[in-house]
Design an enzyme around this catalytic site. Sequence first.
Site: not given
Length: 608
Positions: A350, A495, A497
């Site tokens: 991100e 990440d 998730n």
Amino acid sequence: MWRLPGARAAFRGVRTVVERHSRAKAATETAAGVMERAVVRCVPSEPKLSLSFALADGSHKNMQRDQSEPLGRALSRIATNALKGHAKAAAARKNRKNRPNASGGGACAGPGPEAAAACEPVVKLYYREEAVAEDVLNVDAWQDGAVLQIGDVKYKVERNPPSLTELQLPRYIMAGFPVCPKLGLEFGDPAGSLFRWYKETKPRAAETEGEGPSSLSPSSPSDWTETGVNDRVYTPSNADIGLRLKLHCTPGNGQRFGPSRELESVCPVEAGPGTCTFDHRHLYTKKVTDDALIRTVSYNLLADTYAQTEFSRTVLYPYCAPYALELDYRQNLIQKELTGYNADLICLQEVDRDVFTDSLVPALEAFGLEGVFRIKQHEGLATFYRKSKFKLLSQHDIAFHETLQSDPLHKELLEKLVLYPSAQEKVLQRSSVLQVSVLQSTKDSSKKICVANTHLYWHPKGGYIRLIQMAVALAHIRHVSYDLYPGIPVIFCGDFNSTPSTGMYHFVINGNIPEDHEDWASNGEEERCNMSLTHFFKLKSACGEPAYTNYVGGFHGCLDYIFIDLNTLEVEQVIPLPSHEEVTTHQALPSVSHPSDHIALVCDLKWK
């Protein structure tokens, strides 16, 4: 008469810049017999020659000439500019004295072409004490060490000295947080440049209360005092609160220096937020590790494109002070946190493109790291590595949906997926990417490492999509680490998730996933896509399975991992995560003391 020996120089597109000193300094140097400085910039890709110079009257002239133009024409134009400058200076002296027939103007002030021709200054370019022939082209005429003479004034030509193309300070500066200027250099490098930091002697008074920086009264040299810091990075103390900073930078390359520039901060130093969640962690990472270890960080930064939405402010993070969600504030925390880890590898998710170029690169470069970026859509992935330990050999980034359809490596997986059209459609709609970088040790060229970084699909019901994305990722990483660079270690950060109870985590750790796993129907029967998958790595989560790496108001869980190849790497140390009390001091993340909704994973790895 000097002419270019042999064939004409290969350089094309020369732009010449003459940087003059201040008038006072020029007077001092002239008295001491030191010539003015003419800075010549040569860039092969540019068709024009740009020349700027200071006249004796203090005016500054800028010219652009074709690189293929004969030198004589450029010298003639310089002579014309010099004559105009002399005439203007004479007129100004007349006006000041208010005497129409003052003798200060001399013959050059008079009208008419004959008077002008009579006092046009002699303009010559010399190289090795010989005049350069006027038919030599501009591109070849302006040589390093040449001397430009305009009347009685001489300029020493410096070709391609170090120069600053960009110099920026952060808009917001906080006490206790490192200030890392954005630095653009041509023909130079930061290590060879000089830095000097100043701070105001006292807060500068604004002329009109409530107005911005433009209302500040202009500063003078007496308004500033040296901080004693001569490094690229300056960390303000509490004593600096309310004061502006100034940076004096002289670009260099280890052999010579170019023209200096000074830059003042827009706003004064502000008070910091106090203790941050990462301060205690930095006690474990005070120094860079030795060559046998690889300190690795994985961190989802929370992209500004997501943090600055009304939904984020009112629904996702209503507990977070609005100013703490602003990028300028969060960047201070992110820079301090990342630089304080003294990491060798940093994998970030991100990452806004502007944050990468304007914030992360300057900050981490100042601490010895270099980075690469892979865009997804609105944000992307970044991988940084310590330059003293590694150099980048190659990059093998992919977009999952593209490579799944086009790379024969995934033919078998695609054949399984096409049997489930609804699931296939959803998988191919996702924009997730994988960043893969192969690094080579600077100390031992036989040591190479494959560093992978990803951010898998986020939706809670997207378990089957994450399984397929991970299958594509592992097959691609295997191709890089076994086919292209046989047997090199793998570090896979991101990440994902996925909590440890999910099919994705089971697949990574155990090497397989059965076709009847519940995650194949994670979004209902309509998108069910039963298939069995295997991979050939022996992977482990280097930081284990923390209670959480993501902590927001409505959810907390472990979503981030640093997976390592157990055959080639082992864990030396895991840096403890912040305590639950630290994480929840301001209810949840992000907060005034933590810049993201995720927590960085940090560990020291060792080659086997």
